[in-house]
Design an enzyme around this catalytic site. Structure first.
Site, PDB file in Angstrom:
ATOM      1  CD  GLU A  31      50.856  60.733 -31.709  1.00 53.85           C
ATOM      2  OE1 GLU A  31      49.818  61.292 -31.297  1.00 53.85           O
ATOM      3  OE2 GLU A  31      50.829  59.725 -32.430  1.00 53.85           O
ATOM      4  CB  SER A  69      32.332  65.360 -25.664  1.00 50.84           C
ATOM      5  OG  SER A  69      33.486  65.091 -26.388  1.00 50.84           O
ATOM      6  CD  GLU A  75      39.593  64.597 -20.316  1.00 52.73           C
ATOM      7  OE1 GLU A  75      40.194  65.658 -20.063  1.00 52.73           O
ATOM      8  OE2 GLU A  75      38.860  64.441 -21.315  1.00 52.73           O
ATOM      9  N   GLY A 110      35.195  72.684 -21.968  1.00 51.37           N
ATOM     10  CA  GLY A 110      35.588  73.629 -23.021  1.00 51.37           C
ATOM     11  C   GLY A 110      37.068  73.948 -22.950  1.00 51.37           C
ATOM     12  CE1 TYR A 111      39.498  72.180 -19.276  1.00 52.97           C
ATOM     13  CE2 TYR A 111      41.429  70.834 -19.692  1.00 52.97           C
ATOM     14  CZ  TYR A 111      40.542  71.393 -18.807  1.00 52.97           C
ATOM     15  OH  TYR A 111      40.701  71.167 -17.465  1.00 52.97           O
ATOM     16  CB  SER A 112      39.921  71.415 -28.009  1.00 51.88           C
ATOM     17  OG  SER A 112      40.357  70.321 -27.263  1.00 51.88           O
ATOM     18  CB  THR A 140      47.374  62.777 -29.416  1.00 51.51           C
ATOM     19  OG1 THR A 140      48.629  63.434 -29.171  1.00 51.51           O
ATOM     20  CG2 THR A 140      46.418  63.744 -30.095  1.00 51.51           C
TER      21      THR A 140
HETATM   22  C1  FAD Z   1      36.380  61.627 -28.761  1.00 55.86           C
HETATM   23  C2  FAD Z   1      36.936  62.991 -28.473  1.00 55.86           C
HETATM   24  C3  FAD Z   1      36.321  63.770 -27.522  1.00 55.86           C
HETATM   25  C4  FAD Z   1      36.814  65.046 -27.255  1.00 55.86           C
HETATM   26  N1  FAD Z   1      36.146  65.818 -26.352  1.00 55.86           N
HETATM   27  C5  FAD Z   1      36.607  67.045 -26.067  1.00 55.86           C
HETATM   28  C6  FAD Z   1      35.906  67.863 -25.133  1.00 55.86           C
HETATM   29  O1  FAD Z   1      34.862  67.483 -24.598  1.00 55.86           O
HETATM   30  N2  FAD Z   1      36.398  69.081 -24.862  1.00 55.86           N
HETATM   31  C7  FAD Z   1      37.546  69.546 -25.428  1.00 55.86           C
HETATM   32  O2  FAD Z   1      37.964  70.648 -25.093  1.00 55.86           O
HETATM   33  N3  FAD Z   1      38.219  68.814 -26.358  1.00 55.86           N
HETATM   34  C8  FAD Z   1      37.774  67.575 -26.688  1.00 55.86           C
HETATM   35  N4  FAD Z   1      38.437  66.806 -27.615  1.00 55.86           N
HETATM   36  C9  FAD Z   1      39.575  67.379 -28.340  1.00 55.86           C
HETATM   37  C10 FAD Z   1      40.924  66.782 -27.964  1.00 55.86           C
HETATM   38  O3  FAD Z   1      41.318  67.202 -26.681  1.00 55.86           O
HETATM   39  C11 FAD Z   1      41.932  67.203 -29.049  1.00 55.86           C
HETATM   40  O4  FAD Z   1      41.497  66.631 -30.271  1.00 55.86           O
HETATM   41  C12 FAD Z   1      43.327  66.720 -28.734  1.00 55.86           C
HETATM   42  O5  FAD Z   1      43.864  67.410 -27.633  1.00 55.86           O
HETATM   43  C13 FAD Z   1      44.276  66.894 -29.939  1.00 55.86           C
HETATM   44  O6  FAD Z   1      44.204  68.172 -30.452  1.00 55.86           O
HETATM   45  P1  FAD Z   1      43.979  68.419 -32.025  1.00 55.86           P
HETATM   46  O7  FAD Z   1      42.850  67.568 -32.463  1.00 55.86           O
HETATM   47  O8  FAD Z   1      43.890  69.874 -32.236  1.00 55.86           O
HETATM   48  O9  FAD Z   1      45.272  67.833 -32.721  1.00 55.86           O
HETATM   49  P2  FAD Z   1      46.655  68.572 -32.962  1.00 55.86           P
HETATM   50  O10 FAD Z   1      47.129  69.179 -31.687  1.00 55.86           O
HETATM   51  O11 FAD Z   1      46.520  69.465 -34.136  1.00 55.86           O
HETATM   52  O12 FAD Z   1      47.602  67.362 -33.306  1.00 55.86           O
HETATM   53  C14 FAD Z   1      47.682  66.785 -34.623  1.00 55.86           C
HETATM   54  C15 FAD Z   1      48.703  65.653 -34.579  1.00 55.86           C
HETATM   55  O13 FAD Z   1      50.004  66.165 -34.216  1.00 55.86           O
HETATM   56  C16 FAD Z   1      50.515  65.475 -33.089  1.00 55.86           C
HETATM   57  N5  FAD Z   1      51.243  66.402 -32.223  1.00 55.86           N
HETATM   58  C17 FAD Z   1      50.877  67.659 -31.885  1.00 55.86           C
HETATM   59  N6  FAD Z   1      51.765  68.191 -31.027  1.00 55.86           N
HETATM   60  C18 FAD Z   1      52.715  67.248 -30.807  1.00 55.86           C
HETATM   61  C19 FAD Z   1      53.897  67.189 -30.004  1.00 55.86           C
HETATM   62  N7  FAD Z   1      54.270  68.219 -29.240  1.00 55.86           N
HETATM   63  N8  FAD Z   1      54.617  66.045 -30.002  1.00 55.86           N
HETATM   64  C20 FAD Z   1      54.247  64.981 -30.771  1.00 55.86           C
HETATM   65  N9  FAD Z   1      53.132  64.981 -31.560  1.00 55.86           N
HETATM   66  C21 FAD Z   1      52.382  66.096 -31.572  1.00 55.86           C
HETATM   67  C22 FAD Z   1      49.285  64.949 -32.361  1.00 55.86           C
HETATM   68  O14 FAD Z   1      49.605  63.836 -31.553  1.00 55.86           O
HETATM   69  C23 FAD Z   1      48.357  64.602 -33.517  1.00 55.86           C
HETATM   70  O15 FAD Z   1      48.678  63.332 -34.013  1.00 55.86           O
HETATM   71  C24 FAD Z   1      37.970  65.540 -27.927  1.00 55.86           C
HETATM   72  C25 FAD Z   1      38.587  64.739 -28.885  1.00 55.86           C
HETATM   73  C26 FAD Z   1      38.078  63.487 -29.170  1.00 55.86           C
HETATM   74  C27 FAD Z   1      38.748  62.671 -30.221  1.00 55.86           C
END
Ligand code: FAD
Length: 385
Positions: free
Chosen positions: A369, A155, A238, A121-123, A367
Site C-alpha cells: 500500500e 531482521s 532496499e 533499526g527503523y521500525s 508495504t
Molecule cells: C520480513 C520482514 C523483515 C523486516 N525487517 C525489518 C528490519 O530489518 N528493520 C526494520 O526496521 N523493520 C523491518 N521490518 C518491518 C517493516 O518495515 C514494517 O513491518 C512495515 O514498514 C509495515 O509497518 P507495520 O508492520 O507497523 O504495519 P502498519 O504500518 O501498522 O500497517 C498496517 C496496515 O495498514 C496499512 N497502511 C498503513 N498506513 C497506510 C497508508 N498511509 N496508506 C495505505 N495503507 C496503509 C499497511 O499497508 C498495512 O497493511 C520487516 C518486516 C518484514 C515483514
C-alpha cells in the site's frame, strides 16, 4: 535502445555460472545452510572482488560499472548463491553518498570483505508505515549520543555486529525534521536483543531495547536532524533489486519442469489449461519484473533518482513472487504443504517454504500500500491524503 548486454557482461555471467558449478559446496542449499557457511561463501566471493564491484578500490571495490553489479546480483540470485546483504546493497551506497571520509574508511572495507554483519533499526512498535513518527530518542551528551527506546522486526539483529538506525534527536521539530541516522555497535552496553519467531517457525526477527546506549558523535551519518532524508534514500536501494525476478524465474522453471513430468487425475499436468494459463501468466510477470529492475539499474548507472521506480519494482516484484508460489502450491496439491526433509515433499519443500516467506515480503521495506502511495504521489503527481 539496446536490449542486449555487452560481451563483457555475458562473459562475466559465464564466469559466475562456472563459480556456481565448481566453487560452491556440493549440494549447497541456502535454506539449510548456517550463518557461518554462508559467511564463508561470501568471503570467498569477496576475495574475487565481486561483492562490491562498483565501489572505489580504496574501499574494497573494483570501480566497475553499476550494471556489472546488477548482472552479478541477477546471476547469484538465480543460482541461489547467498552473496548480497543489507550492508552491501543499502548501507554501503548510502555511506558513499552521505558518509564522512572517516566513516567510509572505517566501515566500508569490512563490508567489502564480508567480515561484518549489519542490521536495520527503523521500525518501532508504534511506527511502521508512518516511520517518521518514531520515538526512540538520541540525546546529545558530550561527545556521544545517548539512546533510549525500542526497535522491532529487526531482521538478523541477533547475528549482527552493527546497526544502522533512525532516532529522534529533536522532539519539538516537525516529525520528519527531528530525526538523525546513527551507526550503533551491537556490543555497546545497554543494547538488548530479544527474539521474535515468525509464522514459518524461523528466528529472523528481533525486538531491540536501548537503555542509555552511548554512541560516539562520529557515528552520525549526514546532517544532525536530517537523518530522515538519509534513511529514506536508503529505502530506494532496499526496494530495488533484480534478485526477485531472478529467483522467481528459477522457481518458475522448477514448477514448469514439475508440470512437464507429473500427472494430475491421470492427465499430464502440462496439458491442463489452468496449469498452462497460470504458468504463462507467471512467465509474463517475471519478464515485467525483470524489465523494471533493468530500468532501475540503468538509472542508477546514470546517477539519477529512482524513487518511484524502486517502489514499482518492490511492489510488483514481491506480489509476483506471492503469485508464483501460490500457483506452485495450487499445482502441488496437499503434497506441496509438506516440509523440507519429508521424502514426499516435491521440490524438497521449497515451494511451501517460499509460499510462507512470500507473505512477509510484501510488508518488509514498506508495504505494498505504501509503495502504491509513492507511485501515486511521486510518480503520478496525485495529492497526499
Ligand atoms: C520480513 C520482514 C523483515 C523486516 N525487517 C525489518 C528490519 O530489518 N528493520 C526494520 O526496521 N523493520 C523491518 N521490518 C518491518 C517493516 O518495515 C514494517 O513491518 C512495515 O514498514 C509495515 O509497518 P507495520 O508492520 O507497523 O504495519 P502498519 O504500518 O501498522 O500497517 C498496517 C496496515 O495498514 C496499512 N497502511 C498503513 N498506513 C497506510 C497508508 N498511509 N496508506 C495505505 N495503507 C496503509 C499497511 O499497508 C498495512 O497493511 C520487516 C518486516 C518484514 C515483514
Amino acid at each position: 535502445m539496446d536490449f542486449e548486454f555487452s560481451t563483457e557482461y555475458e562473459d562475466f555471467r559465464k564466469e559466475l555460472r562456472s563459480f556456481a558449478e565448481n566453487d560452491m559446496p556440493e549440494g549447497f542449499d541456502p535454506d539449510e545452510a548456517d550463518k557461518d557457511e554462508i559467511q564463508g561463501i561470501r568471503q570467498k566471493i569477496a576475495k574475487k572482488g565481486w561483492l562490491t564491484l562498483p565501489w572505489p578500490e580504496e574501499y574494497g571495490g573494483m570501480g566497475a560499472p553499476h550494471l556489472k553489479q546488477m548482472v552479478f546480483n541477477e546471476e547469484t540470485a538465480y543460482r541461489r548463491i547467498p552473496a548480497n546483504d543489507n550492508a552491501i546493497s543499502m548501507l554501503g551506497p548510502i555511506l558513499m553518498l552521505e558518509g564522512t571520509d572517516e566513516q567510509k574508511q572505517k566501515f566500508l572495507p569490512p563490508i567489502a570483505k564480508a567480515e561484518v554483519r549489519w542490521a536495520q533499526g527503523y521500525s518501532e512498535p508504534q511506527s511502521g508505515s508512518d516511520l517518521a513518527s518514531l520515538q526512540t530518542r538520541a540525546v546529545e551528551d558530550g561527545d556521544d549520543f545517548v539512546i533510549n527506546g525500542t526497535k522491532i522486526w529487526t531482521s538478523g539483529a541477533h547475528e549482527a555486529d552493527w546497526l544502522f538506525m533512525l532516532a529522534r534527536t529533536d522532539p519539538d521539530a516537525p516529525k520528519h525534521r527531528g530525526i538523525s541516522f546513527l551507526l550503533v555497535d551491537m556490543k555497546a552496553p545497554g543494547v538488548e536483543v530479544r527474539p521474535i519467531i515468525d509464522m514459518a517457525g524461523r528466528h529472523n526477527f528481533n525486538q531491540l531495547f536501548f537503555d542509555n546506549v552511548r554512541v560516539p558523535k562520529q557515528n552520525l551519518v549526514g546532517e544532525y536532524n536530517r537523518g530522515w532524508y538519509v534513511g529514506a534514500r536508503l529505502l530506494d536501494f532496499e526496494r530495488s533489486g533484480v534478485n526477485r525476478s531472478a529467483s522467481a524465474r528459477r522457481t518458475l522453471e522448477e514448477i514448469t519442469d514439475f508440470a512437464k513430468n507429473n500427472t494430475l487425475n491421470g492427465k499430464a499436468m502440462s496439458s491442463i489449461s489452468r496449469v498452462k494459463n497460470n504458468l504463462a501468466n507467471m512467465a509474463i510477470e517475471v519478464e515485467v519484473s525483470r524489465m523494471i529492475s533493468y530500468r532501475i539499474g540503468y538509472l542508477q548507472s546514470k546517477g539519477e533518482v529512482f524513487n518511484k521506480e524502486a517502489s514499482m519494482g518492490k511492489m510488483f516484484g514481491t506480489e509476483m513472487v506471492q503469485r508464483i508460489y501460490s500457483a506452485g502450491m495450487d499445482m502441488l496439491g496437499l503434497y506441496g504443504t509438506l516440509q523440507q526433509g519429508s521424502k514426499y515433499a516435491p521440490l524438497n519443500g521449497r515451494i511451501q517454504k517460499g509460499y510462507l516467506a512470500s507473505y512477509s515480503a510484501t510488508i518488509a521495506a514498506g508495504t505494498s500500500e505504501i509503495q502504491r502511495n509513492v507511485v501515486a504521489t511521486r510518480g503520478l503527481g496525485l495529492p497526499r491524503a
